[in-house]
Design a protein around this motif. Structure first.
Motif, PDB file in Angstrom:
ATOM      1  N   LYS A   1       0.763  -1.084  -0.126  1.00 36.69           N
ATOM      2  CA  LYS A   1      -0.266  -0.016  -0.088  1.00 36.69           C
ATOM      3  C   LYS A   1       0.975   1.209  -0.094  1.00 36.69           C
ATOM      4  O   LYS A   1       0.537   2.309  -0.622  1.00 36.69           O
ATOM      5  N   MET A   2       1.815   1.318   1.003  1.00 41.60           N
ATOM      6  CA  MET A   2       2.801   2.269   1.019  1.00 41.60           C
ATOM      7  C   MET A   2       3.635   2.537  -0.274  1.00 41.60           C
ATOM      8  O   MET A   2       3.663   3.900  -0.746  1.00 41.60           O
ATOM      9  N   GLU A   3       4.337   1.648  -1.005  1.00 40.21           N
ATOM     10  CA  GLU A   3       4.867   1.770  -1.667  1.00 40.21           C
ATOM     11  C   GLU A   3       4.077   2.115  -3.373  1.00 40.21           C
ATOM     12  O   GLU A   3       4.391   2.796  -4.241  1.00 40.21           O
ATOM     13  N   ILE A   4       2.826   2.008  -3.485  1.00 41.16           N
ATOM     14  CA  ILE A   4       1.692   2.445  -4.173  1.00 41.16           C
ATOM     15  C   ILE A   4       1.725   3.673  -4.178  1.00 41.16           C
ATOM     16  O   ILE A   4       1.669   4.583  -5.246  1.00 41.16           O
ATOM     17  N   GLU A   5       1.598   4.192  -3.153  1.00 40.98           N
ATOM     18  CA  GLU A   5       1.429   5.817  -2.557  1.00 40.98           C
ATOM     19  C   GLU A   5       2.872   6.441  -3.117  1.00 40.98           C
ATOM     20  O   GLU A   5       2.755   7.566  -3.691  1.00 40.98           O
ATOM     21  N   PHE A   6       3.961   5.832  -2.905  1.00 38.92           N
ATOM     22  CA  PHE A   6       5.028   6.428  -3.307  1.00 38.92           C
ATOM     23  C   PHE A   6       5.339   6.653  -4.740  1.00 38.92           C
ATOM     24  O   PHE A   6       5.566   7.666  -5.392  1.00 38.92           O
ATOM     25  N   LYS A   7       4.691   5.677  -5.427  1.00 38.78           N
ATOM     26  CA  LYS A   7       4.789   5.745  -6.990  1.00 38.78           C
ATOM     27  C   LYS A   7       3.805   6.779  -7.684  1.00 38.78           C
ATOM     28  O   LYS A   7       4.045   7.382  -8.714  1.00 38.78           O
ATOM     29  N   ARG A   8       2.636   6.846  -6.727  1.00 35.75           N
ATOM     30  CA  ARG A   8       1.767   7.896  -7.085  1.00 35.75           C
ATOM     31  C   ARG A   8       2.055   9.392  -7.007  1.00 35.75           C
ATOM     32  O   ARG A   8       1.615  10.175  -7.582  1.00 35.75           O
ATOM     33  N   ASP A   9       2.894   9.488  -5.990  1.00 32.84           N
ATOM     34  CA  ASP A   9       3.160  10.808  -5.313  1.00 32.84           C
ATOM     35  C   ASP A   9       4.475  11.366  -6.268  1.00 32.84           C
ATOM     36  O   ASP A   9       5.590  11.098  -6.124  1.00 32.84           O
ATOM     37  N   GLU A  10       4.062  12.397  -6.908  1.00 31.94           N
ATOM     38  CA  GLU A  10       4.978  13.268  -8.011  1.00 31.94           C
ATOM     39  C   GLU A  10       6.241  13.763  -6.876  1.00 31.94           C
ATOM     40  O   GLU A  10       7.169  14.085  -7.581  1.00 31.94           O
ATOM     41  N   ARG A  11       5.817  14.081  -5.812  1.00 27.29           N
ATOM     42  CA  ARG A  11       7.011  14.840  -4.871  1.00 27.29           C
ATOM     43  C   ARG A  11       8.120  13.695  -4.592  1.00 27.29           C
ATOM     44  O   ARG A  11       9.288  13.900  -4.123  1.00 27.29           O
ATOM     45  N   ILE A  12       7.852  12.227  -4.672  1.00 23.01           N
ATOM     46  CA  ILE A  12       8.950  11.201  -4.542  1.00 23.01           C
ATOM     47  C   ILE A  12       9.888  10.789  -5.819  1.00 23.01           C
ATOM     48  O   ILE A  12       9.176  10.572  -6.887  1.00 23.01           O
ATOM     49  N   MET A  13      10.897  11.184  -5.595  1.00 20.30           N
ATOM     50  CA  MET A  13      11.984  10.766  -6.851  1.00 20.30           C
ATOM     51  C   MET A  13      12.321   9.326  -6.730  1.00 20.30           C
ATOM     52  O   MET A  13      12.195   8.787  -7.805  1.00 20.30           O
ATOM     53  N   ARG A  14      12.768   8.674  -5.561  1.00 21.60           N
ATOM     54  CA  ARG A  14      12.846   7.477  -5.499  1.00 21.60           C
ATOM     55  C   ARG A  14      12.539   6.875  -3.944  1.00 21.60           C
ATOM     56  O   ARG A  14      12.557   7.900  -3.108  1.00 21.60           O
ATOM     57  N   PHE A  15      12.558   5.572  -3.890  1.00 19.51           N
ATOM     58  CA  PHE A  15      12.130   5.051  -2.410  1.00 19.51           C
ATOM     59  C   PHE A  15      12.679   3.729  -2.536  1.00 19.51           C
ATOM     60  O   PHE A  15      13.088   2.920  -3.174  1.00 19.51           O
ATOM     61  N   LEU A  16      13.158   3.293  -1.200  1.00 18.88           N
ATOM     62  CA  LEU A  16      13.531   2.003  -1.022  1.00 18.88           C
ATOM     63  C   LEU A  16      13.013   1.289   0.586  1.00 18.88           C
ATOM     64  O   LEU A  16      13.493   2.021   1.387  1.00 18.88           O
ATOM     65  N   THR A  17      12.491   0.316   0.401  1.00 22.32           N
ATOM     66  CA  THR A  17      12.059  -0.396   1.615  1.00 22.32           C
ATOM     67  C   THR A  17      12.691  -1.526   1.866  1.00 22.32           C
ATOM     68  O   THR A  17      12.937  -2.547   0.892  1.00 22.32           O
ATOM     69  N   VAL A  18      13.323  -1.963   3.093  1.00 22.93           N
ATOM     70  CA  VAL A  18      14.036  -3.077   3.370  1.00 22.93           C
ATOM     71  C   VAL A  18      13.660  -3.878   4.670  1.00 22.93           C
ATOM     72  O   VAL A  18      13.131  -2.987   5.493  1.00 22.93           O
ATOM     73  N   ARG A  19      13.327  -5.021   4.665  1.00 25.35           N
ATOM     74  CA  ARG A  19      13.147  -5.668   5.887  1.00 25.35           C
ATOM     75  C   ARG A  19      14.147  -5.889   6.526  1.00 25.35           C
ATOM     76  O   ARG A  19      15.318  -6.480   6.044  1.00 25.35           O
ATOM     77  N   LEU A  20      14.229  -5.470   7.815  1.00 30.06           N
ATOM     78  CA  LEU A  20      15.422  -5.782   8.807  1.00 30.06           C
ATOM     79  C   LEU A  20      15.418  -7.080   9.252  1.00 30.06           C
ATOM     80  O   LEU A  20      14.547  -7.511   9.900  1.00 30.06           O
ATOM     81  N   ASP A  21      16.669  -7.612   9.512  1.00 27.94           N
ATOM     82  CA  ASP A  21      16.722  -9.112  10.064  1.00 27.94           C
ATOM     83  C   ASP A  21      16.997  -8.566  11.582  1.00 27.94           C
ATOM     84  O   ASP A  21      17.409  -7.270  11.931  1.00 27.94           O
ATOM     85  N   LYS A  22      17.303  -9.705  12.473  1.00 27.04           N
ATOM     86  CA  LYS A  22      17.658  -9.171  13.956  1.00 27.04           C
ATOM     87  C   LYS A  22      18.948  -8.671  13.907  1.00 27.04           C
ATOM     88  O   LYS A  22      19.128  -7.886  15.005  1.00 27.04           O
ATOM     89  N   HIS A  23      19.879  -8.916  13.177  1.00 22.50           N
ATOM     90  CA  HIS A  23      21.196  -8.160  13.182  1.00 22.50           C
ATOM     91  C   HIS A  23      21.247  -6.571  12.844  1.00 22.50           C
ATOM     92  O   HIS A  23      21.683  -5.789  13.587  1.00 22.50           O
ATOM     93  N   ALA A  24      20.468  -6.501  11.868  1.00 23.24           N
ATOM     94  CA  ALA A  24      20.018  -5.191  11.352  1.00 23.24           C
ATOM     95  C   ALA A  24      19.516  -4.223  12.553  1.00 23.24           C
ATOM     96  O   ALA A  24      19.786  -3.107  12.872  1.00 23.24           O
ATOM     97  N   ILE A  25      18.749  -4.909  13.251  1.00 20.54           N
ATOM     98  CA  ILE A  25      17.777  -4.147  14.234  1.00 20.54           C
ATOM     99  C   ILE A  25      18.773  -3.843  15.277  1.00 20.54           C
ATOM    100  O   ILE A  25      18.583  -2.809  16.022  1.00 20.54           O
ATOM    101  N   THR A  26      19.494  -4.772  15.596  1.00 21.91           N
ATOM    102  CA  THR A  26      20.227  -4.522  17.050  1.00 21.91           C
ATOM    103  C   THR A  26      21.362  -3.607  16.405  1.00 21.91           C
ATOM    104  O   THR A  26      21.677  -2.696  17.295  1.00 21.91           O
TER     105      THR A  26
END
Length: 121
Positions: A75-100
């Motif tokens: 849902k969020m990424e569809i909104e990023f694509k629709r919004d002309e103010r957004i030039m680029r976006f990247l969503t990443v799922r964090l594993d336990k090491h990244a969270i720590t």
């Protein structure tokens, strides 16, 4: 079940500070309205891009770290694509090491800030 994610998005540099914060508020609202919990956010400000995007050499960078069910991401990424103010976006799922790592990094930044405030007072 919720996973922890991190999204970085770049907004066009022609926005005013107020327009930029309105854009950020819009995406934070999409997350919270869909049952996500915002863990951390960081305004990186206006930065030079590695390469031009839409004939622009700079952009406003913003990072949001959040806990969320996976279906919210689409849902969020569809909104990023629709919004002309957004030039680029990247969503990443964090594993336990990244969270720590992120938690440690925030704790160290807070401690450094405290030390600077002690020195300056």
């Amino acid at each position: 079940m919720s996973n922890q994610y991190e999204v970085v998005f770049i907004m066009t540099p022609v926005l005013s500070e107020e327009q930029m914060m309105d854009t950020v508020t819009k995406f934070k609202k999409i997350l919270t309205d869909n049952g996500s919990e915002i863990v951390h956010e960081n305004n990186w400000g206006l930065r030079k891009l590695a390469y031009p995007i839409q004939k622009k050499n700079t952009g406003f960078y913003y990072l949001i770290e959040f806990k969320s069910p996976g279906e919210v991401i689409a849902k969020m990424e569809i909104e990023f694509k629709r919004d002309e103010r957004i030039m680029r976006f990247l969503t990443v799922r964090l594993d336990k090491h990244a969270i720590t790592y992120n938690e440690k990094k925030r704790k160290n930044a807070a401690m450094k800030k405290e030390e600077v405030e002690k020195v300056n007072s």
